[in-house]
Design a protein around this motif. Structure first.
Motif, PDB file in Angstrom:
ATOM      1  N   VAL A 150      -6.317  20.237  -0.585  1.00 25.36           N
ATOM      2  CA  VAL A 150      -7.428  20.748  -1.382  1.00 25.36           C
ATOM      3  C   VAL A 150      -8.268  19.574  -1.871  1.00 25.36           C
ATOM      4  N   LEU A 151      -9.581  19.643  -1.592  1.00 29.27           N
ATOM      5  CA  LEU A 151     -10.520  18.611  -1.991  1.00 29.27           C
ATOM      6  C   LEU A 151     -11.577  19.194  -2.922  1.00 29.27           C
ATOM      7  N   ASN A 152     -12.187  18.314  -3.710  1.00 24.63           N
ATOM      8  CA  ASN A 152     -13.383  18.675  -4.452  1.00 24.63           C
ATOM      9  C   ASN A 152     -14.559  18.673  -3.478  1.00 24.63           C
ATOM     10  N   ILE A 153     -15.717  19.167  -3.933  1.00 18.52           N
ATOM     11  CA  ILE A 153     -16.858  19.256  -3.019  1.00 18.52           C
ATOM     12  C   ILE A 153     -17.433  17.886  -2.678  1.00 18.52           C
ATOM     13  N   ASP A 154     -17.044  16.826  -3.409  1.00 13.71           N
ATOM     14  CA  ASP A 154     -17.462  15.476  -3.023  1.00 13.71           C
ATOM     15  C   ASP A 154     -16.449  14.831  -2.074  1.00 13.71           C
ATOM     16  N   MET A 155     -15.499  15.620  -1.574  1.00 10.71           N
ATOM     17  CA  MET A 155     -14.486  15.219  -0.597  1.00 10.71           C
ATOM     18  C   MET A 155     -13.399  14.301  -1.183  1.00 10.71           C
ATOM     19  N   THR A 156     -13.314  14.211  -2.496  1.00 11.65           N
ATOM     20  CA  THR A 156     -12.205  13.504  -3.127  1.00 11.65           C
ATOM     21  C   THR A 156     -11.045  14.474  -3.332  1.00 11.65           C
ATOM     22  N   PRO A 157      -9.802  13.982  -3.374  1.00  9.62           N
ATOM     23  CA  PRO A 157      -8.667  14.889  -3.559  1.00  9.62           C
ATOM     24  C   PRO A 157      -8.740  15.620  -4.897  1.00  9.62           C
ATOM     25  N   HIS A 158      -8.459  16.897  -4.884  1.00  9.63           N
ATOM     26  CA  HIS A 158      -8.371  17.665  -6.119  1.00  9.63           C
ATOM     27  C   HIS A 158      -7.157  17.193  -6.912  1.00  9.63           C
ATOM     28  N   GLU A 159      -7.192  17.344  -8.232  1.00 11.50           N
ATOM     29  CA  GLU A 159      -6.095  16.854  -9.071  1.00 11.50           C
ATOM     30  C   GLU A 159      -4.765  17.534  -8.756  1.00 11.50           C
ATOM     31  N   SER A 160      -4.795  18.705  -8.158  1.00 15.11           N
ATOM     32  CA  SER A 160      -3.560  19.398  -7.772  1.00 15.11           C
ATOM     33  C   SER A 160      -3.019  18.937  -6.421  1.00 15.11           C
ATOM     34  N   ASN A 161      -3.725  18.043  -5.758  1.00 15.78           N
ATOM     35  CA  ASN A 161      -3.384  17.615  -4.398  1.00 15.78           C
ATOM     36  C   ASN A 161      -2.336  16.505  -4.430  1.00 15.78           C
ATOM     37  N   ALA A 162      -1.064  16.893  -4.433  1.00 15.88           N
ATOM     38  CA  ALA A 162       0.030  15.915  -4.483  1.00 15.88           C
ATOM     39  C   ALA A 162       0.199  15.180  -3.168  1.00 15.88           C
ATOM     40  N   ARG A 163      -0.241  15.771  -2.080  1.00 13.57           N
ATOM     41  CA  ARG A 163      -0.122  15.112  -0.782  1.00 13.57           C
ATOM     42  C   ARG A 163      -0.935  13.824  -0.742  1.00 13.57           C
ATOM     43  N   ALA A 164      -2.090  13.842  -1.400  1.00 16.17           N
ATOM     44  CA  ALA A 164      -2.950  12.659  -1.416  1.00 16.17           C
ATOM     45  C   ALA A 164      -2.282  11.485  -2.116  1.00 16.17           C
ATOM     46  N   LEU A 165      -1.379  11.761  -3.062  1.00 17.80           N
ATOM     47  CA  LEU A 165      -0.658  10.695  -3.759  1.00 17.80           C
ATOM     48  C   LEU A 165       0.494  10.155  -2.917  1.00 17.80           C
ATOM     49  N   LEU A 166       1.050  11.005  -2.053  1.00 13.75           N
ATOM     50  CA  LEU A 166       2.150  10.562  -1.190  1.00 13.75           C
ATOM     51  C   LEU A 166       1.654   9.663  -0.067  1.00 13.75           C
ATOM     52  N   ARG A 167       0.469   9.944   0.473  1.00 14.03           N
ATOM     53  CA  ARG A 167      -0.003   9.228   1.658  1.00 14.03           C
ATOM     54  C   ARG A 167       0.037   7.712   1.521  1.00 14.03           C
ATOM     55  N   PRO A 168      -0.517   7.115   0.442  1.00  9.41           N
ATOM     56  CA  PRO A 168      -0.486   5.646   0.358  1.00  9.41           C
ATOM     57  C   PRO A 168       0.923   5.075   0.198  1.00  9.41           C
ATOM     58  N   VAL A 169       1.821   5.812  -0.440  1.00  9.93           N
ATOM     59  CA  VAL A 169       3.205   5.349  -0.591  1.00  9.93           C
ATOM     60  C   VAL A 169       3.911   5.379   0.762  1.00  9.93           C
ATOM     61  N   ALA A 170       3.693   6.455   1.521  1.00 14.04           N
ATOM     62  CA  ALA A 170       4.291   6.540   2.854  1.00 14.04           C
ATOM     63  C   ALA A 170       3.781   5.425   3.756  1.00 14.04           C
ATOM     64  N   GLU A 171       2.503   5.103   3.640  1.00 15.69           N
ATOM     65  CA  GLU A 171       1.925   4.020   4.447  1.00 15.69           C
ATOM     66  C   GLU A 171       2.456   2.661   4.012  1.00 15.69           C
ATOM     67  N   LYS A 172       2.581   2.458   2.704  1.00 16.57           N
ATOM     68  CA  LYS A 172       3.043   1.169   2.175  1.00 16.57           C
ATOM     69  C   LYS A 172       4.441   0.815   2.681  1.00 16.57           C
ATOM     70  N   PHE A 173       5.319   1.824   2.736  1.00 15.61           N
ATOM     71  CA  PHE A 173       6.712   1.561   3.092  1.00 15.61           C
ATOM     72  C   PHE A 173       7.073   2.046   4.502  1.00 15.61           C
ATOM     73  N   ALA A 174       6.063   2.284   5.323  1.00 15.68           N
ATOM     74  CA  ALA A 174       6.316   2.771   6.685  1.00 15.68           C
ATOM     75  C   ALA A 174       7.214   1.822   7.469  1.00 15.68           C
ATOM     76  N   GLY A 175       7.102   0.520   7.214  1.00 19.03           N
ATOM     77  CA  GLY A 175       7.906  -0.468   7.920  1.00 19.03           C
ATOM     78  C   GLY A 175       9.393  -0.324   7.661  1.00 19.03           C
ATOM     79  N   GLN A 176       9.767   0.300   6.538  1.00 20.13           N
ATOM     80  CA  GLN A 176      11.189   0.531   6.246  1.00 20.13           C
ATOM     81  C   GLN A 176      11.718   1.802   6.918  1.00 20.13           C
ATOM     82  N   GLU A 177      10.846   2.536   7.563  1.00 18.44           N
ATOM     83  CA  GLU A 177      11.213   3.740   8.310  1.00 18.44           C
ATOM     84  C   GLU A 177      11.989   4.752   7.466  1.00 18.44           C
ATOM     85  N   PRO A 178      11.421   5.177   6.328  1.00 20.11           N
ATOM     86  CA  PRO A 178      12.104   6.189   5.515  1.00 20.11           C
ATOM     87  C   PRO A 178      12.079   7.555   6.189  1.00 20.11           C
TER      88      PRO A 178
END
Length: 339
Positions: free
Chosen positions: A76-104
């Motif tokens: 879910v995005l706002n009309i300016d294409m930023t993540p809506h405050e209820s969008n928990a997936r958007a918060l996971l994405r950078p963490v998953a990318e940061k630690f991708a090398g550890q293959e979680p």
């Protein structure tokens, strides 16, 4: 020719979000476009500025409609294409990318309870069934309730291409579990939300409802959790990394930081009884289902493997629990020089 795309999203209902969906008809071969919806009806906007945006992020075959039809999970995005405050997936994405090398990778055990009207499926009208004991992984119409729905749900998940790894009857009548994984944090979360939608939709055809309530029946009955199994490349190779991850989960304020985000009503389920640890205490141990985090016996024997965080509720947001565990454990492994 055309096909049906069922757009599915997580709404802004608190304390536990709900799934919503609606159907879009698309020309054969057309790509999945962004779409809009009325956020004022999903607790994601006010009426004077109610438009919100659905951004497709995961799609799979629709096993209910069949053919070329698809299920489409959206952020879910706002009309300016930023993540809506209820969008928990958007918060996971950078963490998953940061630690991708550890293959979680994760495997999540989703418990749930069927209800027939106001009572759990299998509970007699105006009373209670026999005490817990024979229902877990049971067989027979005197102990098992809802198997036809469970088998149909499993078939739907497999037809959708989800990473379903098993099902079983749970400790309370009408209570069941399915497992998703092992796959990465974004993948397991996306697939678990789709599997939940398929559960609700499948049960609907049987005039039965499914709930993720963590304590569906008060008293001496097991609650419903989402036990979360986790490992990294280092954990799959070295027992020291297993201990490091457990210690990281128990360090400082981490236990309460996690528990307060592990699903509404967590204190009703994590009581220290019914195979749980108290919500305000942290512990880990080998083969200990009364600990916050269990190290399976074969992991100790093999000297490598995974851990099981037994604290998440059935109603936890998988985007939240995978983000917290990935961040905490992978940071701890880096600090201990085990990466």
């Amino acid at each position: 020719m055309s096909y049906k795309a069922e757009y599915i999203w997580i709404d802004g209902t608190e304390p536990t979000a709900k799934l919503r969906s609606k159907t879009k008809i698309l020309a054969d071969g057309a790509e999945l476009p962004i779409w809009g919806f009325d956020g004022s009806s999903t607790n994601q906007a006010e009426g004077h500025a109610s438009d919100r945006v659905l951004q497709p992020v995961f799609s799979c075959p629709d096993p209910i409609r069949g053919g070329e039809n698809v299920l489409v999970l959206c952020e879910v995005l706002n009309i300016d294409m930023t993540p809506h405050e209820s969008n928990a997936r958007a918060l996971l994405r950078p963490v998953a990318e940061k630690f991708a090398g550890q293959e979680p990778i994760f495997g999540i055990e989703q418990e749930y309870t069927f209800f027939d009207g106001a009572r759990p499926l299998g509970f007699p009208v105006g009373g209670f069934p026999a005490a817990q004991g024979g229902y877990y992984c049971g067989v027979g119409s005197d102990e098992i309730f809802g198997r036809q729905i469970v088998e149909k749900h499993l078939d739907h998940c497999l037809a959708a291409g989800l990473s379903i790894s098993g099902i079983n009857a749970e400790v309370m009548p009408g209570q069941w579990e399915f497992q998703v994984g092992p796959v990465g944090p974004l993948e397991v979360s996306d697939q678990l939300w789709i599997a939940r939608w398929l559960l609700y939709r499948t049960a609907e055809d049987f005039n039965v409802s499914a709930t993720l309530n963590p304590k569906p029946v008060k008293g001496d009955w097991n609650g419903a959790g989402a036990h979360t199994n986790f490992s990294t490349k280092a954990m799959r190779e070295d027992y020291r990394a297993i201990i490091s991850a457990c210690e990281a989960l128990g360090e400082g304020s981490k236990p309460l930081d996690h528990v307060k985000n592990y699903g509404a009503g967590i204190d009703e389920r994590l009581t220290g009884l019914h195979e749980t640890a108290p919500w305000n205490e942290f512990s880990y141990g080998v083969s200990d289902r009364g600990a916050s985090v269990r190290i399976p016996w074969q992991v100790e024997k093999d000297g490598k493997g995974y851990i099981e965080d037994r604290r998440p509720n059935a109603n936890v947001d998988p985007y939240v629990v995978t983000r917290l565990i990935t961040d905490t454990c992978c940071t701890g492994l880096e600090k201990d020089g085990l990466v």
